[in-house]
Design a protein around this motif. Structure first.
Motif, PDB file in Angstrom:
ATOM      1  N   ARG A   1       0.821  -1.202   0.000  1.00  0.00           N
ATOM      2  CA  ARG A   1       0.000   0.000   0.000  1.00  0.00           C
ATOM      3  C   ARG A   1       0.858   1.255   0.000  1.00  0.00           C
ATOM      4  O   ARG A   1       1.914   1.320   0.642  1.00  0.00           O
ATOM      5  N   VAL A   2       0.404   2.238  -0.759  1.00  0.00           N
ATOM      6  CA  VAL A   2       1.014   3.563  -0.774  1.00  0.00           C
ATOM      7  C   VAL A   2       0.095   4.543  -0.057  1.00  0.00           C
ATOM      8  O   VAL A   2       0.534   5.302   0.801  1.00  0.00           O
ATOM      9  N   ALA A   3      -1.190   4.517  -0.392  1.00  0.00           N
ATOM     10  CA  ALA A   3      -2.187   5.344   0.290  1.00  0.00           C
ATOM     11  C   ALA A   3      -2.681   4.621   1.541  1.00  0.00           C
ATOM     12  O   ALA A   3      -2.801   3.391   1.552  1.00  0.00           O
ATOM     13  N   GLU A   4      -2.966   5.369   2.578  1.00  0.00           N
ATOM     14  CA  GLU A   4      -3.486   4.782   3.804  1.00  0.00           C
ATOM     15  C   GLU A   4      -5.001   4.662   3.790  1.00  0.00           C
ATOM     16  O   GLU A   4      -5.572   3.787   4.436  1.00  0.00           O
ATOM     17  N   SER A   5      -5.662   5.558   3.079  1.00  0.00           N
ATOM     18  CA  SER A   5      -7.111   5.465   2.902  1.00  0.00           C
ATOM     19  C   SER A   5      -7.467   6.214   1.628  1.00  0.00           C
ATOM     20  O   SER A   5      -6.658   6.991   1.100  1.00  0.00           O
ATOM     21  N   LEU A   6      -8.695   5.981   1.135  1.00  0.00           N
ATOM     22  CA  LEU A   6      -9.103   6.522  -0.159  1.00  0.00           C
ATOM     23  C   LEU A   6     -10.435   7.242  -0.030  1.00  0.00           C
ATOM     24  O   LEU A   6     -11.350   6.756   0.638  1.00  0.00           O
ATOM     25  N   PRO A   7     -10.584   8.396  -0.683  1.00  0.00           N
ATOM     26  CA  PRO A   7     -11.869   9.094  -0.648  1.00  0.00           C
ATOM     27  C   PRO A   7     -12.912   8.361  -1.477  1.00  0.00           C
ATOM     28  O   PRO A   7     -12.599   7.725  -2.483  1.00  0.00           O
ATOM     29  N   VAL A   8     -14.150   8.445  -1.046  1.00  0.00           N
ATOM     30  CA  VAL A   8     -15.282   7.831  -1.733  1.00  0.00           C
ATOM     31  C   VAL A   8     -16.229   8.947  -2.168  1.00  0.00           C
ATOM     32  O   VAL A   8     -16.480   9.892  -1.412  1.00  0.00           O
ATOM     33  N   LEU A   9     -16.740   8.848  -3.378  1.00  0.00           N
ATOM     34  CA  LEU A   9     -17.630   9.888  -3.891  1.00  0.00           C
ATOM     35  C   LEU A   9     -19.081   9.603  -3.531  1.00  0.00           C
ATOM     36  O   LEU A   9     -19.467   8.472  -3.229  1.00  0.00           O
TER      37      LEU A   9
ATOM     38  N   THR B   1     -26.860  16.140   4.206  1.00  0.00           N
ATOM     39  CA  THR B   1     -26.932  14.738   4.638  1.00  0.00           C
ATOM     40  C   THR B   1     -25.632  14.007   4.335  1.00  0.00           C
ATOM     41  O   THR B   1     -25.094  13.279   5.188  1.00  0.00           O
ATOM     42  N   GLU B   2     -25.106  14.191   3.124  1.00  0.00           N
ATOM     43  CA  GLU B   2     -23.877  13.498   2.739  1.00  0.00           C
ATOM     44  C   GLU B   2     -22.654  14.100   3.426  1.00  0.00           C
ATOM     45  O   GLU B   2     -21.723  13.380   3.788  1.00  0.00           O
ATOM     46  N   ARG B   3     -22.651  15.397   3.631  1.00  0.00           N
ATOM     47  CA  ARG B   3     -21.543  16.016   4.359  1.00  0.00           C
ATOM     48  C   ARG B   3     -21.464  15.486   5.776  1.00  0.00           C
ATOM     49  O   ARG B   3     -20.371  15.282   6.318  1.00  0.00           O
ATOM     50  N   ALA B   4     -22.619  15.260   6.401  1.00  0.00           N
ATOM     51  CA  ALA B   4     -22.642  14.739   7.767  1.00  0.00           C
ATOM     52  C   ALA B   4     -22.037  13.344   7.844  1.00  0.00           C
ATOM     53  O   ALA B   4     -21.546  12.924   8.898  1.00  0.00           O
ATOM     54  N   LYS B   5     -22.066  12.606   6.720  1.00  0.00           N
ATOM     55  CA  LYS B   5     -21.450  11.277   6.666  1.00  0.00           C
ATOM     56  C   LYS B   5     -19.949  11.358   6.403  1.00  0.00           C
ATOM     57  O   LYS B   5     -19.262  10.324   6.400  1.00  0.00           O
ATOM     58  N   GLY B   6     -19.449  12.551   6.116  1.00  0.00           N
ATOM     59  CA  GLY B   6     -18.027  12.732   5.882  1.00  0.00           C
ATOM     60  C   GLY B   6     -17.626  12.859   4.432  1.00  0.00           C
ATOM     61  O   GLY B   6     -16.439  13.022   4.125  1.00  0.00           O
ATOM     62  N   TYR B   7     -18.585  12.792   3.499  1.00  0.00           N
ATOM     63  CA  TYR B   7     -18.239  12.886   2.076  1.00  0.00           C
ATOM     64  C   TYR B   7     -17.818  14.314   1.720  1.00  0.00           C
ATOM     65  O   TYR B   7     -18.373  15.293   2.220  1.00  0.00           O
ATOM     66  N   SER B   8     -16.830  14.383   0.821  1.00  0.00           N
ATOM     67  CA  SER B   8     -16.384  15.692   0.334  1.00  0.00           C
ATOM     68  C   SER B   8     -16.203  15.699  -1.184  1.00  0.00           C
ATOM     69  O   SER B   8     -15.736  16.694  -1.741  1.00  0.00           O
ATOM     70  N   ARG B   9     -16.563  14.594  -1.847  1.00  0.00           N
ATOM     71  CA  ARG B   9     -16.455  14.488  -3.309  1.00  0.00           C
ATOM     72  C   ARG B   9     -17.820  14.110  -3.860  1.00  0.00           C
ATOM     73  O   ARG B   9     -18.409  13.105  -3.437  1.00  0.00           O
ATOM     74  N   PHE B  10     -18.302  14.919  -4.795  1.00  0.00           N
ATOM     75  CA  PHE B  10     -19.684  14.787  -5.227  1.00  0.00           C
ATOM     76  C   PHE B  10     -19.790  14.811  -6.746  1.00  0.00           C
ATOM     77  O   PHE B  10     -19.232  15.680  -7.409  1.00  0.00           O
ATOM     78  N   GLN B  11     -20.533  13.841  -7.272  1.00  0.00           N
ATOM     79  CA  GLN B  11     -20.880  13.817  -8.693  1.00  0.00           C
ATOM     80  C   GLN B  11     -22.312  14.312  -8.843  1.00  0.00           C
ATOM     81  O   GLN B  11     -23.213  13.817  -8.154  1.00  0.00           O
ATOM     82  N   ILE B  12     -22.498  15.284  -9.730  1.00  0.00           N
ATOM     83  CA  ILE B  12     -23.816  15.867  -9.959  1.00  0.00           C
ATOM     84  C   ILE B  12     -24.272  15.485 -11.361  1.00  0.00           C
ATOM     85  O   ILE B  12     -23.583  15.747 -12.344  1.00  0.00           O
TER      86      ILE B  12
END
Length: 372
Positions: free
Chosen positions: A129-137, A154-165
């Motif tokens: 492994r190179v990355a320790e964790s990965l962002p999820v959209l 709602t999604e921000r409260a779950k910790g998401y910071s990447r969004f597809q519209i």
């Protein structure tokens, strides 16, 4: 040790349909399934893979093609030592052109099996492994201003910071309104992009992008073909994420050389399978282009595979994975959890993919191939 048996299972899946161009335009609504591949060896080791082929109005593939593709190359695989996976993959590539959906499922199972034969998590077989964790959209459904903001919160409260519209289902002026509305809601640390699902004509794309040029949005695969997307990139200077038009490592290189893309979304079936996707990942490291690693759809088996793959890249090259785990289809007993908008392979990840397949939901096989 040798590969003794390949068994295929077909598990129905209801993907659901976002508000995109396909809702109104499709004339045939094909039943979708997850094709699960089980490879067994003479010593009792088992490798697992899966693919959910996209509907043929979305991508040029069929579930039946995945099944028949695997059946076609089974003689290349059966009887072989699973630890010699590179040689097996070379034989598959020589025997079968295209059929990225078949190769995705079969190659996934072969790598899972190879890693288990060596007693290693797949990420370690691939160098660690190179990355320790990965962002999820997260995908935000667009409604009124109040509904859209509520969805973000709602999604921000779950910790998401990447969004597809999703855009492109209506008229260009509606997409302009959506982009302006969402950009007003965006927070400084968030990454947001707009996906018309290849719905725009070149004229539409230039019109929309020109109207929101001051916002500098990122657009995902605005038009049907690579050539059309290239025209849009050259005419507008817009930040572009290419997706389905990346149909192999050479196309990725072409897009980099022609300065068409800022981010690449790598659907394994589109790119040509797990190995072709890993080749593009190597090119991404050389060229500094961030990537999303995914496929049309899947379950916890696919999520485990792309998470292993993503961990072999630096974090800044991982633009965002997608969480395929559905409570309606518990394909694995303990799927990798998404926590605070991130997914991480556990330190005590077991060998191979590190997930236990729930065989009780697989049903009867749709095909079995055995070594003689």
């Amino acid at each position: 040790m040798r590969i003794d048996r390949i068994t295929l299972f077909s598990v129905p899946i209801d993907v659901g349909m976002e508000l995109t161009r396909y809702v109104a335009s499709q004339s045939i609504d094909p039943a979708l399934d997850v094709l699960v591949v089980k490879i067994e060896t003479s010593t009792g080791l088992v490798g697992w893979g899966e693919v959910c082929s996209a509907p043929p109005y979305y991508l040029p593939e069929l579930s039946a093609g995945a099944r028949e593709g695997i059946r076609h190359v089974a003689p290349v695989v059966l009887g072989r030592d699973p630890r010699q996976v590179a040689a097996i993959l070379a034989g598959i590539a020589a025997a079968l052109r295209g059929h990225g959906n078949a190769k995705t499922a079969l190659e996934m199972a072969l790598w899972d099996l190879c890693a288990k034969a060596h007693g290693l998590p797949l990420v370690d077989l691939w160098g660690g492994r190179v990355a320790e964790s990965l962002p999820v959209l997260s995908v935000i459904r667009i409604g009124s201003r109040e509904e859209t903001l509520a969805a973000f919160e709602t999604e921000r409260a779950k910790g998401y910071s990447r969004f597809q519209i999703k855009v492109g289902a209506g008229e260009p002026h509606e997409d302009i309104t959506t982009i302006r509305m969402v950009e007003e809601m965006a927070l400084p640390h968030e990454r947001i992009w707009y996906d018309p699902n290849r719905a725009w004509l070149v004229d539409d794309a230039i019109r929309v992008i020109s109207a929101v040029r001051d916002l500098n949005p990122m657009i995902e695969n605005p038009c049907e073909s690579y050539e059309e997307c290239r025209t849009v990139a050259r005419r507008t200077g817009c930040r572009i994420m290419l997706d389905e038009v990346i149909d192999g490592p050479q196309r990725f290189l072409q897009a980099v050389q022609e300065q068409v893309l800022d981010v690449a979304s790598l659907k394994t079936s589109c790119v040509g399978g797990i190995e072709a996707t890993r080749q593009v990942m190597g090119l991404a490291k050389v060229t500094g282009v961030p990537v999303r690693i995914e496929d049309y759809y899947g379950t916890g088996i696919l999520l485990a595979c792309v998470t292993h793959m993503g961990h072999t890249l630096p974090r800044n090259l991982n633009f965002g994975l997608y969480d395929f785990v559905s409570v309606d289809l518990p394909m694995v007993r303990s799927p990798l959890p998404v926590t605070n908008g991130e997914v991480r392979l556990p330190d005590d990840c077991g060998p191979g993919l590190g997930v236990e397949v729930n065989e009780e939901i697989l049903g009867a096989p749709v095909a079995e191939m055995a070594a003689t």
